[in-house]
Design a protein around this motif. Sequence first.
Motif, PDB file in Angstrom:
ATOM      1  N   LYS A   1       0.854  -1.190   0.000  1.00 20.94           N
ATOM      2  CA  LYS A   1       0.000   0.000   0.000  1.00 20.94           C
ATOM      3  C   LYS A   1       0.887   1.236   0.000  1.00 20.94           C
ATOM      4  CE  LYS A   1      -3.775  -2.166   2.466  1.00 20.94           C
ATOM      5  NZ  LYS A   1      -4.592  -2.184   3.671  1.00 20.94           N
ATOM      6  N   THR A   2       0.657   2.090  -0.988  1.00 18.47           N
ATOM      7  CA  THR A   2       1.264   3.413  -1.011  1.00 18.47           C
ATOM      8  C   THR A   2       0.143   4.413  -0.809  1.00 18.47           C
ATOM      9  OG1 THR A   2       1.054   3.641  -3.401  1.00 18.47           O
ATOM     10  CG2 THR A   2       3.091   2.659  -2.587  1.00 18.47           C
ATOM     11  N   LYS A   3       0.459   5.689  -0.745  1.00 19.77           N
ATOM     12  CA  LYS A   3      -0.621   6.651  -0.535  1.00 19.77           C
ATOM     13  C   LYS A   3      -1.477   6.809  -1.785  1.00 19.77           C
ATOM     14  CE  LYS A   3       2.312  10.645  -1.289  1.00 19.77           C
ATOM     15  NZ  LYS A   3       2.780  11.885  -0.744  1.00 19.77           N
ATOM     16  N   ASP A   4      -0.960   6.416  -2.945  1.00 15.03           N
ATOM     17  CA  ASP A   4      -1.708   6.550  -4.181  1.00 15.03           C
ATOM     18  C   ASP A   4      -2.403   5.271  -4.635  1.00 15.03           C
ATOM     19  OD1 ASP A   4      -0.808   9.172  -4.359  1.00 15.03           O
ATOM     20  OD2 ASP A   4       0.988   8.572  -5.461  1.00 15.03           O
ATOM     21  N   LYS A   5      -1.810   4.119  -4.357  1.00 12.62           N
ATOM     22  CA  LYS A   5      -2.285   2.883  -4.974  1.00 12.62           C
ATOM     23  C   LYS A   5      -2.028   1.684  -4.063  1.00 12.62           C
ATOM     24  CE  LYS A   5      -2.108   0.867  -9.555  1.00 12.62           C
ATOM     25  NZ  LYS A   5      -1.442   0.829 -10.846  1.00 12.62           N
ATOM     26  N   GLU A   6      -2.737   0.603  -4.346  1.00  8.54           N
ATOM     27  CA  GLU A   6      -2.521  -0.660  -3.640  1.00  8.54           C
ATOM     28  C   GLU A   6      -2.173  -1.727  -4.675  1.00  8.54           C
ATOM     29  OE1 GLU A   6      -5.263  -3.762  -1.203  1.00  8.54           O
ATOM     30  OE2 GLU A   6      -5.317  -1.677  -0.535  1.00  8.54           O
ATOM     31  N   TYR A   7      -1.075  -2.438  -4.431  1.00  7.62           N
ATOM     32  CA  TYR A   7      -0.602  -3.465  -5.357  1.00  7.62           C
ATOM     33  C   TYR A   7      -0.789  -4.832  -4.713  1.00  7.62           C
ATOM     34  CZ  TYR A   7       1.926   0.533  -7.334  1.00  7.62           C
ATOM     35  OH  TYR A   7       2.267   1.748  -7.877  1.00  7.62           O
ATOM     36  N   ASP A   8      -1.361  -5.758  -5.468  1.00 15.16           N
ATOM     37  CA  ASP A   8      -1.477  -7.159  -5.048  1.00 15.16           C
ATOM     38  C   ASP A   8      -0.614  -7.948  -6.018  1.00 15.16           C
ATOM     39  OD1 ASP A   8      -2.144  -9.601  -4.051  1.00 15.16           O
ATOM     40  OD2 ASP A   8      -4.271  -9.480  -4.547  1.00 15.16           O
ATOM     41  N   THR A   9       0.621  -8.233  -5.619  1.00 16.62           N
ATOM     42  CA  THR A   9       1.606  -8.733  -6.568  1.00 16.62           C
ATOM     43  C   THR A   9       2.669  -9.560  -5.874  1.00 16.62           C
ATOM     44  OG1 THR A   9       3.120  -8.027  -8.309  1.00 16.62           O
ATOM     45  CG2 THR A   9       3.012  -6.644  -6.364  1.00 16.62           C
ATOM     46  N   SER A  10       3.693  -9.922  -6.603  1.00 20.19           N
ATOM     47  CA  SER A  10       4.891 -10.566  -6.077  1.00 20.19           C
ATOM     48  C   SER A  10       6.086  -9.685  -6.405  1.00 20.19           C
ATOM     49  CB  SER A  10       5.096 -11.938  -6.724  1.00 20.19           C
ATOM     50  OG  SER A  10       4.038 -12.787  -6.396  1.00 20.19           O
ATOM     51  N   LEU A  11       7.131  -9.802  -5.614  1.00 21.02           N
ATOM     52  CA  LEU A  11       8.319  -8.984  -5.814  1.00 21.02           C
ATOM     53  C   LEU A  11       9.383  -9.771  -6.560  1.00 21.02           C
ATOM     54  CD1 LEU A  11       8.534  -7.310  -2.312  1.00 21.02           C
ATOM     55  CD2 LEU A  11       7.537  -6.392  -4.390  1.00 21.02           C
ATOM     56  N   ILE A  12      10.096  -9.087  -7.445  1.00 18.39           N
ATOM     57  CA  ILE A  12      11.156  -9.717  -8.221  1.00 18.39           C
ATOM     58  C   ILE A  12      12.535  -9.325  -7.693  1.00 18.39           C
ATOM     59  CG2 ILE A  12      12.215  -9.845 -10.515  1.00 18.39           C
ATOM     60  CD1 ILE A  12       9.583 -11.299 -10.317  1.00 18.39           C
ATOM     61  N   SER A  13      12.729  -8.032  -7.499  1.00 18.50           N
ATOM     62  CA  SER A  13      14.051  -7.543  -7.124  1.00 18.50           C
ATOM     63  C   SER A  13      13.919  -6.343  -6.197  1.00 18.50           C
ATOM     64  CB  SER A  13      14.821  -7.150  -8.387  1.00 18.50           C
ATOM     65  OG  SER A  13      16.085  -6.658  -8.061  1.00 18.50           O
ATOM     66  N   LYS A  14      15.021  -6.028  -5.525  1.00 15.34           N
ATOM     67  CA  LYS A  14      15.038  -4.896  -4.600  1.00 15.34           C
ATOM     68  C   LYS A  14      16.447  -4.335  -4.552  1.00 15.34           C
ATOM     69  CE  LYS A  14      15.432  -5.242   0.392  1.00 15.34           C
ATOM     70  NZ  LYS A  14      16.355  -4.242   0.633  1.00 15.34           N
ATOM     71  N   ASN A  15      16.540  -3.009  -4.460  1.00 15.07           N
ATOM     72  CA  ASN A  15      17.808  -2.372  -4.142  1.00 15.07           C
ATOM     73  C   ASN A  15      17.558  -1.452  -2.952  1.00 15.07           C
ATOM     74  OD1 ASN A  15      16.666  -0.033  -5.209  1.00 15.07           O
ATOM     75  ND2 ASN A  15      17.746  -0.202  -7.139  1.00 15.07           N
ATOM     76  N   LYS A  16      18.446  -0.527  -2.664  1.00 11.79           N
ATOM     77  CA  LYS A  16      18.288   0.315  -1.478  1.00 11.79           C
ATOM     78  C   LYS A  16      17.092   1.244  -1.569  1.00 11.79           C
ATOM     79  CE  LYS A  16      23.066   0.454   0.002  1.00 11.79           C
ATOM     80  NZ  LYS A  16      24.189   1.315   0.330  1.00 11.79           N
ATOM     81  N   GLU A  17      16.683   1.604  -2.783  1.00  8.10           N
ATOM     82  CA  GLU A  17      15.651   2.628  -2.942  1.00  8.10           C
ATOM     83  C   GLU A  17      14.344   2.120  -3.525  1.00  8.10           C
ATOM     84  OE1 GLU A  17      17.622   5.429  -5.396  1.00  8.10           O
ATOM     85  OE2 GLU A  17      19.026   6.026  -3.832  1.00  8.10           O
TER      86      GLU A  17
END
Length: 98
Positions: A60-76
């Motif tokens: 959940k962000t302030k603009d949208k809600e995502y129902d998903t899976s994560l692939i990758s991540k970095n620091k930001e």
Amino acid sequence: MNKLPKIYKNEIKKKINNNKEMCYVEERTSNFQDRKEVENTLKNVFAGLGKPYNTKVIIKTKDKEYDTSLISKNKEEVITLENKIIKIEEIEEITIKK
């Protein structure tokens, strides 16, 4: 065995009033997680058994809600299965679906 010297122990001359003061903490009324909780949840997704894209999450962000899976991540940022890029600082709440 040699006889060891006695240990010095200081006398307590003042009156101790432990547990006399109490405080009540109110629960948070908002649904937003703090930064450490978001970081810990992301860490659990990527450090868990199996692949991170097999773990379904709700972001959940302030603009949208995502129902998903994560692939990758970095620091930001994190990248979702649908190729959406979400900034970590914009994430207000993240939960792992069972």
